[in-house]
Scaffold this active site. Structure first.
Site, PDB file in Angstrom:
ATOM      1  N   PRO A 195       9.449  -0.999 -15.489  1.00  0.00           N
ATOM      2  CA  PRO A 195       8.611  -2.206 -15.440  1.00  0.00           C
ATOM      3  C   PRO A 195       7.817  -2.396 -14.143  1.00  0.00           C
ATOM      4  O   PRO A 195       7.027  -3.329 -14.041  1.00  0.00           O
ATOM      5  CB  PRO A 195       9.633  -3.340 -15.609  1.00  0.00           C
ATOM      6  CG  PRO A 195      10.936  -2.759 -15.202  1.00  0.00           C
ATOM      7  CD  PRO A 195      10.876  -1.299 -15.498  1.00  0.00           C
ATOM      8  N   TYR A 249       5.600  -7.276  -4.447  1.00  0.00           N
ATOM      9  CA  TYR A 249       6.446  -6.094  -4.656  1.00  0.00           C
ATOM     10  C   TYR A 249       6.896  -5.640  -3.269  1.00  0.00           C
ATOM     11  O   TYR A 249       6.051  -5.460  -2.389  1.00  0.00           O
ATOM     12  CB  TYR A 249       5.656  -4.944  -5.289  1.00  0.00           C
ATOM     13  CG  TYR A 249       5.238  -5.172  -6.728  1.00  0.00           C
ATOM     14  CD1 TYR A 249       4.186  -6.025  -7.048  1.00  0.00           C
ATOM     15  CD2 TYR A 249       5.886  -4.524  -7.776  1.00  0.00           C
ATOM     16  CE1 TYR A 249       3.800  -6.226  -8.368  1.00  0.00           C
ATOM     17  CE2 TYR A 249       5.499  -4.714  -9.099  1.00  0.00           C
ATOM     18  CZ  TYR A 249       4.456  -5.571  -9.378  1.00  0.00           C
ATOM     19  OH  TYR A 249       4.079  -5.773 -10.680  1.00  0.00           O
ATOM     20  N   LYS A 296       3.395  -2.417 -17.222  1.00  0.00           N
ATOM     21  CA  LYS A 296       2.562  -1.832 -18.282  1.00  0.00           C
ATOM     22  C   LYS A 296       3.126  -1.946 -19.696  1.00  0.00           C
ATOM     23  O   LYS A 296       2.399  -1.721 -20.676  1.00  0.00           O
ATOM     24  CB  LYS A 296       2.327  -0.334 -17.990  1.00  0.00           C
ATOM     25  CG  LYS A 296       1.470  -0.088 -16.787  1.00  0.00           C
ATOM     26  CD  LYS A 296       0.011  -0.402 -17.071  1.00  0.00           C
ATOM     27  CE  LYS A 296      -0.796  -0.588 -15.818  1.00  0.00           C
ATOM     28  NZ  LYS A 296      -1.532  -1.810 -15.742  1.00  0.00           N
ATOM     29  N   TYR A 350      -3.474  -1.082 -11.890  1.00  0.00           N
ATOM     30  CA  TYR A 350      -2.668  -2.288 -12.093  1.00  0.00           C
ATOM     31  C   TYR A 350      -3.341  -3.247 -13.074  1.00  0.00           C
ATOM     32  O   TYR A 350      -2.696  -3.768 -13.982  1.00  0.00           O
ATOM     33  CB  TYR A 350      -2.459  -2.958 -10.731  1.00  0.00           C
ATOM     34  CG  TYR A 350      -1.381  -4.018 -10.716  1.00  0.00           C
ATOM     35  CD1 TYR A 350      -0.040  -3.664 -10.705  1.00  0.00           C
ATOM     36  CD2 TYR A 350      -1.706  -5.369 -10.711  1.00  0.00           C
ATOM     37  CE1 TYR A 350       0.953  -4.630 -10.695  1.00  0.00           C
ATOM     38  CE2 TYR A 350      -0.722  -6.334 -10.697  1.00  0.00           C
ATOM     39  CZ  TYR A 350       0.609  -5.964 -10.684  1.00  0.00           C
ATOM     40  OH  TYR A 350       1.583  -6.919 -10.677  1.00  0.00           O
ATOM     41  N   HIS A 356      -4.230 -13.950 -12.131  1.00  0.00           N
ATOM     42  CA  HIS A 356      -4.023 -13.515 -10.740  1.00  0.00           C
ATOM     43  C   HIS A 356      -5.144 -12.586 -10.311  1.00  0.00           C
ATOM     44  O   HIS A 356      -5.488 -11.653 -11.027  1.00  0.00           O
ATOM     45  CB  HIS A 356      -2.687 -12.767 -10.609  1.00  0.00           C
ATOM     46  CG  HIS A 356      -1.506 -13.678 -10.708  1.00  0.00           C
ATOM     47  ND1 HIS A 356      -0.299 -13.413 -10.127  1.00  0.00           N
ATOM     48  CD2 HIS A 356      -1.359 -14.867 -11.339  1.00  0.00           C
ATOM     49  CE1 HIS A 356       0.547 -14.394 -10.388  1.00  0.00           C
ATOM     50  NE2 HIS A 356      -0.067 -15.279 -11.131  1.00  0.00           N
TER      51      HIS A 356
HETATM   52  C1  PHB Z   1       7.450 -10.278 -14.726  1.00  0.00           C
HETATM   53  O1  PHB Z   1       6.819 -11.288 -14.418  1.00  0.00           O
HETATM   54  O2  PHB Z   1       8.461 -10.341 -15.457  1.00  0.00           O
HETATM   55  C2  PHB Z   1       7.020  -8.957 -14.190  1.00  0.00           C
HETATM   56  C3  PHB Z   1       5.812  -8.866 -13.514  1.00  0.00           C
HETATM   57  C4  PHB Z   1       5.413  -7.641 -13.006  1.00  0.00           C
HETATM   58  C5  PHB Z   1       6.206  -6.533 -13.183  1.00  0.00           C
HETATM   59  C6  PHB Z   1       7.409  -6.618 -13.882  1.00  0.00           C
HETATM   60  C7  PHB Z   1       7.813  -7.837 -14.375  1.00  0.00           C
HETATM   61  O3  PHB Z   1       5.821  -5.331 -12.667  1.00  0.00           O
END
Ligand code: PHB
Ligand code: APR
Length: 399
Positions: free
Chosen positions: A295, A204, A299, A387, A75
């Site tokens: 999460p 997000y 990280k 990130y 990504h």
């Molecule tokens: C996930 O794809 O499970 C995932 C991706 C980003 C995050 C948390 C979980 O910040």
């Protein structure tokens, strides 16, 4: 009684323990892994799946990234949404071409376990470490139970990669570390669904009903999350309610969310946990054994792998130069990066979760932060570089 001996005794076959074992093998250092659970249990445990570029590079160098490179999704940006206003953070332009890859943690565990066993590596499943003795001697012993029988693993060093509930941290003497915890007043309801992702990049979102995240696993499987209360239960969330709420929270003009059959649902509490010392004599903690991040920053797995990088540096110095100098700096070196990730994970969590009434002072601050990210390249760069993960050299050179 079964007695085994090796150079590095590893407790736990999660990303931390498996990465360590493979890395040591590449360097000609022997290790044995003890894993409490069964192989099928660890290979099917659903967790997050965001890999920083640092992590992917390490896996590539270990020769363990074939499937990841084939099936993982690279990504180059991420979408952030606030009250339906969606913006994109382009990683490439802001971080000099760094990126992230989405690949489920249990796929990493499958790949690494398979390669370890196929390569003749020693890994005892359903082997629970019970006690660690002799840490002040050159050959500590891990006492474990295997197939109902007591057994011993003698080694030069113990790597406790045994997660939050393991015995590694419990073995550290009281007073040898401080503990820091934040328990957030919300949890994540996570789902896996058989439906093509509705967005090629992660989204997000803050919404007055709470946080939502759109992620993916493949071109036919989507991974999505919703903020729920800590005392909520999956039974309160029939599929239709989940999709309705996701569509509402992630929604933006001109975009719609595709729904599909949900085949996994679970609720995970959110917390930040940290200790400030990860070594006691010949015992070293790595990964979730020493720290938990919420999460939201993606990280968790990356920190586990970064700890291992520092631990390997120390073990190499010991086995090549007979020096404990680098090992004795392990904690200090690893902690700098971990605190950075703790801060970023907390920042992302408090920015995108509903923490108090919509319209409150806290909400206004969240909105002001989002506006700033939208208007300032410096603010967007801060998000992007954290990130995708700061290079290891950043922490080593700016002491
Ligand atoms: C996930 O794809 O499970 C995932 C991706 C980003 C995050 C948390 C979980 O910040
Ligand atoms: N003896 C043997 N094995 C043990 C013991 C014990 N006493 N206690 C725990 N374990 C095993 C667990 O069964 C688990 O498989 O240690 C392993 C720890 O693995 P993880 O929990 O995956 O931890 P880690 O390798 O540090 O990876 C961290 O996992 O929770 C996610 O977000 C987190 O992505 C991050 C990653």
């Amino acid at each position: 009684m079964k007695k085994i001996s090796t150079q590095v005794g590893i407790i736990g076959a999660g990303p931390a323990g498996l990465t360590l074992a493979h890395w040591l093998k590449k360097l000609g250092i022997d290790s044995v892994i003890l894993e409490h659970r069964s192989r099928s249990y660890i290979e099917s445990r659903v967790r997050a799946g965001l890999l920083e570029q640092n992590t992917v590079s390490i896996f590539k160098n270990l020769g363990l990234a074939d499937r990841l490179l084939r099936e993982g999704h690279e990504h180059h940006g991420v979408y952030l949404s606030f009250d339906g206003n969606r913006i994109r953070i382009p990683f490439g332009e802001l971080t000099g071409g760094r990126n992230i890859t989405i690949y489920g943690q249990q796929e990493v565990v499958k790949d690494f376990t398979g390669a370890w066993i196929d390569g003749g590596g020693e890994l005892y499943f359903e082997a629970q470490a019970k006690q660690i003795q002799g840490l002040d001697t050159p050959r500590p012993i891990i006492h474990f139970e295997h197939e109902g029988e007591p057994a011993e693993l003698e080694c030069d060093f113990v790597a406790a990669c045994d997660g939050f509930h393991g015995i590694g941290r419990q073995t550290m003497p009281a007073g040898s570390f401080n503990e820091y915890t934040i328990t957030y007043p919300f949890s994540w309801l996570g789902i896996l669904a058989n439906v093509a992702p509705s967005s090629e990049e992660l989204v997000y979102a803050y919404h007055e009903n709470g946080f939502a995240l759109h992620s993916l696993r493949s071109s036919t499987v989507s991974r999505l999350y919703l903020q729920v209360d800590n005392d909520d239960h999956v039974d309160n969330w029939p599929d239709e309610r989940i999709w309705e709420e996701l569509a509402l929270r992630l929604g933006t003009k001109g975009w719609s969310l595709q729904s599909g059959p949900i085949f996994e649902k679970s609720i995970t509490p959110m917390r930040s946990f940290m200790i400030d010392n990860m070594q006691h004599q010949r015992l070293f903690l790595a990964g979730d054994a020493a720290h938990i991040v919420p999460p939201t920053g993606g990280k968790g797995m990356n920190l586990a792998v970064a700890d291992i990088k520092h631990l390997v540096d120390g073990l190499v110095d010991f086995y090549q130069n007979n020096s404990l100098k680098t090992l004795d700096k392990y904690s200090q070196t690893a902690l700098r990066r971990i605190w950075r990730a703790q801060d970023f994970s907390n920042f992302m969590t408090t920015l995108f979760h509903k923490q108090s009434e919509h319209g409150s002072f806290t909400y206004q601050l969240q909105k002001a932060k989002f506006d700033y990210i939208q208007m300032s390249e410096a603010a967007a760069t801060t998000i992007a570089e954290n990130y995708v993960g700061l290079p290891f050299e950043t922490f080593e050179t700016n002491v």
